[in-house]
Write a protein that holds these residues in place. Structure first.
Motif, PDB file in Angstrom:
ATOM      1  N   GLU A   6       0.820  -1.203   0.000  1.00 43.00           N
ATOM      2  CA  GLU A   6       0.000   0.000   0.000  1.00 43.00           C
ATOM      3  C   GLU A   6       0.859   1.261   0.000  1.00 43.00           C
ATOM      4  O   GLU A   6       0.516   2.267  -0.606  1.00 43.00           O
ATOM      5  N   HIS A   7       2.006   1.202   0.707  1.00 41.53           N
ATOM      6  CA  HIS A   7       2.852   2.387   0.839  1.00 41.53           C
ATOM      7  C   HIS A   7       4.081   2.341  -0.071  1.00 41.53           C
ATOM      8  O   HIS A   7       5.033   3.078   0.133  1.00 41.53           O
ATOM      9  N   LYS A   8       4.067   1.454  -1.034  1.00 36.78           N
ATOM     10  CA  LYS A   8       5.183   1.354  -1.973  1.00 36.78           C
ATOM     11  C   LYS A   8       5.275   2.633  -2.809  1.00 36.78           C
ATOM     12  O   LYS A   8       4.285   3.123  -3.329  1.00 36.78           O
ATOM     13  N   GLU A   9       6.502   3.156  -2.926  1.00 35.85           N
ATOM     14  CA  GLU A   9       6.695   4.416  -3.648  1.00 35.85           C
ATOM     15  C   GLU A   9       6.492   4.241  -5.145  1.00 35.85           C
ATOM     16  O   GLU A   9       6.998   3.302  -5.754  1.00 35.85           O
ATOM     17  N   VAL A  10       5.739   5.172  -5.740  1.00 34.98           N
ATOM     18  CA  VAL A  10       5.503   5.152  -7.185  1.00 34.98           C
ATOM     19  C   VAL A  10       6.717   5.781  -7.871  1.00 34.98           C
ATOM     20  O   VAL A  10       7.146   6.878  -7.489  1.00 34.98           O
ATOM     21  N   PRO A  11       7.319   5.112  -8.860  1.00 37.26           N
ATOM     22  CA  PRO A  11       8.499   5.672  -9.550  1.00 37.26           C
ATOM     23  C   PRO A  11       8.187   7.015 -10.205  1.00 37.26           C
ATOM     24  O   PRO A  11       7.085   7.234 -10.712  1.00 37.26           O
ATOM     25  N   PHE A  12       9.171   7.901 -10.181  1.00 33.05           N
ATOM     26  CA  PHE A  12       9.022   9.213 -10.816  1.00 33.05           C
ATOM     27  C   PHE A  12       9.094   9.027 -12.325  1.00 33.05           C
ATOM     28  O   PHE A  12      10.101   8.556 -12.848  1.00 33.05           O
ATOM     29  N   PRO A  13       8.032   9.386 -13.080  1.00 35.41           N
ATOM     30  CA  PRO A  13       8.013   9.116 -14.525  1.00 35.41           C
ATOM     31  C   PRO A  13       9.024   9.951 -15.301  1.00 35.41           C
ATOM     32  O   PRO A  13       9.348  11.078 -14.910  1.00 35.41           O
ATOM     33  N   ALA A  14       9.496   9.398 -16.403  1.00 33.45           N
ATOM     34  CA  ALA A  14      10.523  10.070 -17.210  1.00 33.45           C
ATOM     35  C   ALA A  14      10.031  11.412 -17.739  1.00 33.45           C
ATOM     36  O   ALA A  14      10.767  12.406 -17.713  1.00 33.45           O
ATOM     37  N   TYR A  15       8.765  11.475 -18.215  1.00 34.82           N
ATOM     38  CA  TYR A  15       8.272  12.725 -18.792  1.00 34.82           C
ATOM     39  C   TYR A  15       8.257  13.849 -17.755  1.00 34.82           C
ATOM     40  O   TYR A  15       8.482  15.021 -18.083  1.00 34.82           O
ATOM     41  N   ALA A  16       8.015  13.499 -16.477  1.00 29.85           N
ATOM     42  CA  ALA A  16       7.970  14.505 -15.419  1.00 29.85           C
ATOM     43  C   ALA A  16       9.350  15.099 -15.160  1.00 29.85           C
ATOM     44  O   ALA A  16       9.477  16.266 -14.792  1.00 29.85           O
ATOM     45  N   LYS A  17      10.418  14.310 -15.363  1.00 27.78           N
ATOM     46  CA  LYS A  17      11.777  14.821 -15.195  1.00 27.78           C
ATOM     47  C   LYS A  17      12.057  15.923 -16.209  1.00 27.78           C
ATOM     48  O   LYS A  17      12.683  16.944 -15.889  1.00 27.78           O
ATOM     49  N   PHE A  18      11.592  15.721 -17.441  1.00 30.63           N
ATOM     50  CA  PHE A  18      11.782  16.733 -18.487  1.00 30.63           C
ATOM     51  C   PHE A  18      10.913  17.963 -18.210  1.00 30.63           C
ATOM     52  O   PHE A  18      11.353  19.103 -18.395  1.00 30.63           O
ATOM     53  N   LEU A  19       9.674  17.737 -17.770  1.00 31.19           N
ATOM     54  CA  LEU A  19       8.764  18.838 -17.466  1.00 31.19           C
ATOM     55  C   LEU A  19       9.301  19.698 -16.332  1.00 31.19           C
ATOM     56  O   LEU A  19       9.340  20.936 -16.434  1.00 31.19           O
TER      57      LEU A  19
END
Length: 307
Positions: A6-19
């Protein structure tokens, strides 16, 4: 659903790094554009065997605002925003992506790998942003020329279209691509790697994640980058300021012969004064935007930095 799942961290998406990189770069760059304006004018002072126009940053600011108006320091601002849309988006997005790929478990990559990731991101970003970089130099340096020598560009789109039409299309738009790309590699290899390394070191001696840590690491990165990258920046500026083709080796020889070797660090004070807050603001925005995206979009409760 289990508690751990339930508390597993969601990976930061690649597109968000560029944004995040693009938005951070645009905000920070426009805020310090007046210092970039002064740095460029000082670099052009005394070029081509002409008499030096300014004795220093304050003298340049006084003469420019008197002759061209207070808002002259924002000339090239539209090109500045356009450049960051391409440059900051690519360099920070690619760097954080490569850094994530290079990391093995919880062990951060070494300085050499960080520098390599920074140089690779700088190479790609610098090349694709060259036309916008050219527009910035042209629009900033225009007011320092005699009226009959001025280009009189209205805005960045007009600048791009006229250079493309009057100076050989794509070839004209990529004038100075080699030194621009070299500068981007030097800047990114030093600023991104130094920031990451300085942050790692400061955290190792007990400094906590937060504004103070980000500011200290940014100042260290800005100082190192200013000294290392300014000579390449001056060569790039001299090539892009005029229509004539510029040979980097000829320009280097001319600077040493006519202005002395220390001319490669002409404009160092405004360059650092511009680079330091630019670096600080960029990394603070990157860190904050990344944190907010983790918390409010991905729902992660204990987010980690991408840098």
């Amino acid at each position: 659903m289990g508690k751990d799942e339930e508390h597993k961290e969601v990976p930061f998406p690649a597109y968000a790094k560029f944004l995040v990189g693009g938005v951070s770069g645009m905000v920070a760059s426009y805020a310090v554009h007046p210092m970039d304006f002064l740095k460029t004018r000082l670099q052009m002072s005394g070029s081509g065997g002409q008499k030096k126009m300014y004795s220093g940053p304050l003298d340049a600011l006084s003469k420019i605002t008197k002759a061209e108006g207070v808002m002259a320091v924002f000339n090239g601002g539209t090109a500045c925003i356009g450049r960051q849309i391409i440059y900051a988006t690519c360099r920070l997005g690619i760097y954080t992506t490569l850094l994530g790929m290079a990391q093995k478990g919880d062990e951060p990559p070494g300085f050499a790998i960080k520098a390599g990731c920074g140089m690779a991101s700088g190479l790609i970003a610098g090349f694709f942003a060259t036309p916008m970089d050219l527009c910035i130099i042209r629009m900033i340096s225009d007011g320092a020329k005699p009226p009959d020598k001025q280009f009189k560009y209205h805005h960045v789109v007009n600048c791009l279209m006229r250079i493309g039409k009057e100076e050989g299309g794509i070839h004209g738009l990529y004038r100075g691509a080699f030194p621009t790309t070299c500068r981007a590699m030097v800047v990114n290899g030093s600023v991104l790697a130094t920031y990451s390394q300085a942050k790692e070191f400061l955290m190792g001696i007990g400094q906590k994640e937060g504004l103070g840590l980000h500011s200290c690491a940014s100042i260290i990165a800005g100082a190192v980058t200013a000294i290392v990258s300014l000579p390449v920046d001056i060569i790039k500026t001299r090539i892009q300021a005029s229509k004539g083709a510029g040979n980097p080796l000829v320009i280097v020889g001319g600077i040493i012969k006519n202005e002395g070797p220390f001319a490669f660090w002409k404009g160092l004070s405004p360059y650092f004064v511009r680079l330091a807050p630019m670096t600080i603001l960029t990394f603070i925005f990157v860190e904050k935007f990344t944190y907010w995206y983790h918390i409010y979009v991905l729902g992660n409760k204990n987010p980690k930095s991408n840098l």
